[in-house]
Design a protein around this motif. Structure first.
Motif, PDB file in Angstrom:
ATOM      1  N   MET A  52      40.405 -14.016  -5.782  1.00 24.62           N
ATOM      2  CA  MET A  52      39.579 -13.498  -6.863  1.00 24.62           C
ATOM      3  C   MET A  52      38.351 -14.392  -7.065  1.00 24.62           C
ATOM      4  SD  MET A  52      40.305 -13.354 -10.966  1.00 24.62           S
ATOM      5  CE  MET A  52      40.375 -15.134 -10.984  1.00 24.62           C
ATOM      6  N   LYS A  53      38.559 -15.701  -7.112  1.00 24.75           N
ATOM      7  CA  LYS A  53      37.444 -16.626  -7.307  1.00 24.75           C
ATOM      8  C   LYS A  53      36.429 -16.528  -6.168  1.00 24.75           C
ATOM      9  CE  LYS A  53      38.032 -20.589  -9.158  1.00 24.75           C
ATOM     10  NZ  LYS A  53      38.420 -21.929  -9.585  1.00 24.75           N
ATOM     11  N   GLN A  54      36.923 -16.374  -4.949  1.00 24.97           N
ATOM     12  CA  GLN A  54      36.030 -16.245  -3.793  1.00 24.97           C
ATOM     13  C   GLN A  54      35.202 -14.966  -3.895  1.00 24.97           C
ATOM     14  OE1 GLN A  54      38.040 -15.815  -0.033  1.00 24.97           O
ATOM     15  NE2 GLN A  54      36.283 -16.635   1.096  1.00 24.97           N
ATOM     16  N   ILE A  79      34.363 -13.410  -6.636  1.00 27.11           N
ATOM     17  CA  ILE A  79      33.396 -13.594  -7.718  1.00 27.11           C
ATOM     18  C   ILE A  79      32.219 -14.412  -7.220  1.00 27.11           C
ATOM     19  CG2 ILE A  79      33.001 -14.728  -9.943  1.00 27.11           C
ATOM     20  CD1 ILE A  79      35.936 -14.000 -10.641  1.00 27.11           C
ATOM     21  N   THR A  80      32.513 -15.519  -6.530  1.00 21.39           N
ATOM     22  CA  THR A  80      31.474 -16.408  -6.016  1.00 21.39           C
ATOM     23  C   THR A  80      30.555 -15.695  -5.029  1.00 21.39           C
ATOM     24  OG1 THR A  80      32.913 -18.325  -6.316  1.00 21.39           O
ATOM     25  CG2 THR A  80      31.065 -18.594  -4.811  1.00 21.39           C
ATOM     26  N   SER A  81      31.138 -14.839  -4.191  1.00 16.57           N
ATOM     27  CA  SER A  81      30.338 -14.127  -3.195  1.00 16.57           C
ATOM     28  C   SER A  81      29.544 -12.975  -3.790  1.00 16.57           C
ATOM     29  CB  SER A  81      31.239 -13.603  -2.072  1.00 16.57           C
ATOM     30  OG  SER A  81      32.019 -12.515  -2.536  1.00 16.57           O
ATOM     31  N   GLY A  82      29.836 -12.618  -5.047  1.00 15.89           N
ATOM     32  CA  GLY A  82      29.133 -11.517  -5.690  1.00 15.89           C
ATOM     33  C   GLY A  82      29.733 -10.157  -5.398  1.00 15.89           C
ATOM     34  N   ALA A  83      30.912 -10.128  -4.771  1.00 13.89           N
ATOM     35  CA  ALA A  83      31.547  -8.858  -4.430  1.00 13.89           C
ATOM     36  C   ALA A  83      32.051  -8.120  -5.669  1.00 13.89           C
ATOM     37  CB  ALA A  83      32.707  -9.087  -3.458  1.00 13.89           C
ATOM     38  N   VAL A  84      32.382  -8.875  -6.713  1.00 16.43           N
ATOM     39  CA  VAL A  84      32.859  -8.272  -7.965  1.00 16.43           C
ATOM     40  C   VAL A  84      32.266  -9.033  -9.148  1.00 16.43           C
ATOM     41  CG1 VAL A  84      35.053  -7.434  -7.028  1.00 16.43           C
ATOM     42  CG2 VAL A  84      34.935  -9.708  -7.989  1.00 16.43           C
ATOM     43  N   ALA A  85      32.188  -8.349 -10.276  1.00 20.57           N
ATOM     44  CA  ALA A  85      31.729  -8.997 -11.496  1.00 20.57           C
ATOM     45  C   ALA A  85      32.855  -9.871 -12.040  1.00 20.57           C
ATOM     46  CB  ALA A  85      31.331  -7.953 -12.533  1.00 20.57           C
ATOM     47  N   LYS A  86      32.498 -11.011 -12.586  1.00 16.62           N
ATOM     48  CA  LYS A  86      33.478 -11.975 -13.067  1.00 16.62           C
ATOM     49  C   LYS A  86      34.412 -11.371 -14.118  1.00 16.62           C
ATOM     50  CE  LYS A  86      34.062 -16.501 -15.115  1.00 16.62           C
ATOM     51  NZ  LYS A  86      33.496 -17.650 -15.734  1.00 16.62           N
ATOM     52  N   ALA A 120      35.172  -8.260 -14.842  1.00 21.49           N
ATOM     53  CA  ALA A 120      36.022  -7.193 -14.306  1.00 21.49           C
ATOM     54  C   ALA A 120      37.141  -7.771 -13.449  1.00 21.49           C
ATOM     55  CB  ALA A 120      35.183  -6.215 -13.493  1.00 21.49           C
ATOM     56  N   ALA A 121      36.798  -8.737 -12.601  1.00 23.12           N
ATOM     57  CA  ALA A 121      37.803  -9.344 -11.726  1.00 23.12           C
ATOM     58  C   ALA A 121      38.854 -10.093 -12.534  1.00 23.12           C
ATOM     59  CB  ALA A 121      37.137 -10.281 -10.731  1.00 23.12           C
ATOM     60  N   GLU A 122      38.418 -10.864 -13.516  1.00 24.14           N
ATOM     61  CA  GLU A 122      39.365 -11.622 -14.333  1.00 24.14           C
ATOM     62  C   GLU A 122      40.247 -10.707 -15.170  1.00 24.14           C
ATOM     63  OE1 GLU A 122      36.840 -14.392 -16.397  1.00 24.14           O
ATOM     64  OE2 GLU A 122      36.942 -15.838 -14.752  1.00 24.14           O
ATOM     65  N   SER A 123      39.691  -9.640 -15.686  1.00 26.18           N
ATOM     66  CA  SER A 123      40.482  -8.688 -16.476  1.00 26.18           C
ATOM     67  C   SER A 123      41.542  -8.005 -15.615  1.00 26.18           C
ATOM     68  CB  SER A 123      39.585  -7.628 -17.109  1.00 26.18           C
ATOM     69  OG  SER A 123      38.754  -8.215 -18.073  1.00 26.18           O
TER      70      SER A 123
END
Length: 73
Positions: free
Chosen positions: A42-44, A46-53, A55-58
């Motif tokens: 998930m962190k990777q 987010i860092t790469s911009g593939a998902v919004a922070k 949304a991914a954390e939720s």
């Protein structure tokens, strides 16, 4: 036949009980390989911009049944 042991009476669910459960849950997740791998993934993403922070954390929190109390500070 032996007499079954009596269960300890439940406490009132005070603060010390809640902290104990939270500590046990955190330790369980810390040792869980799947949780750690999915968290790193998930962190990777987010860092790469593939998902919004947010949304991914939720989504991650829902999948793992996590909830966080909002602090006052």
């Amino acid at each position: 036949m032996p007499t079954p042991q009596r269960r300890r009476p439940r406490r009132d669910g005070g603060l010390s009980d809640a902290l104990g459960r939270a500590d046990i849950a955190a330790e369980f997740l810390r040792r869980n390989r799947t949780y750690r791998a999915e968290h790193a993934q998930m962190k990777q993403r987010i860092t790469s911009g593939a998902v919004a922070k947010n949304a991914a954390e939720s989504a991650f929190a829902r999948r793992w049944g996590l909830s966080f109390r909002h602090g006052t500070g």
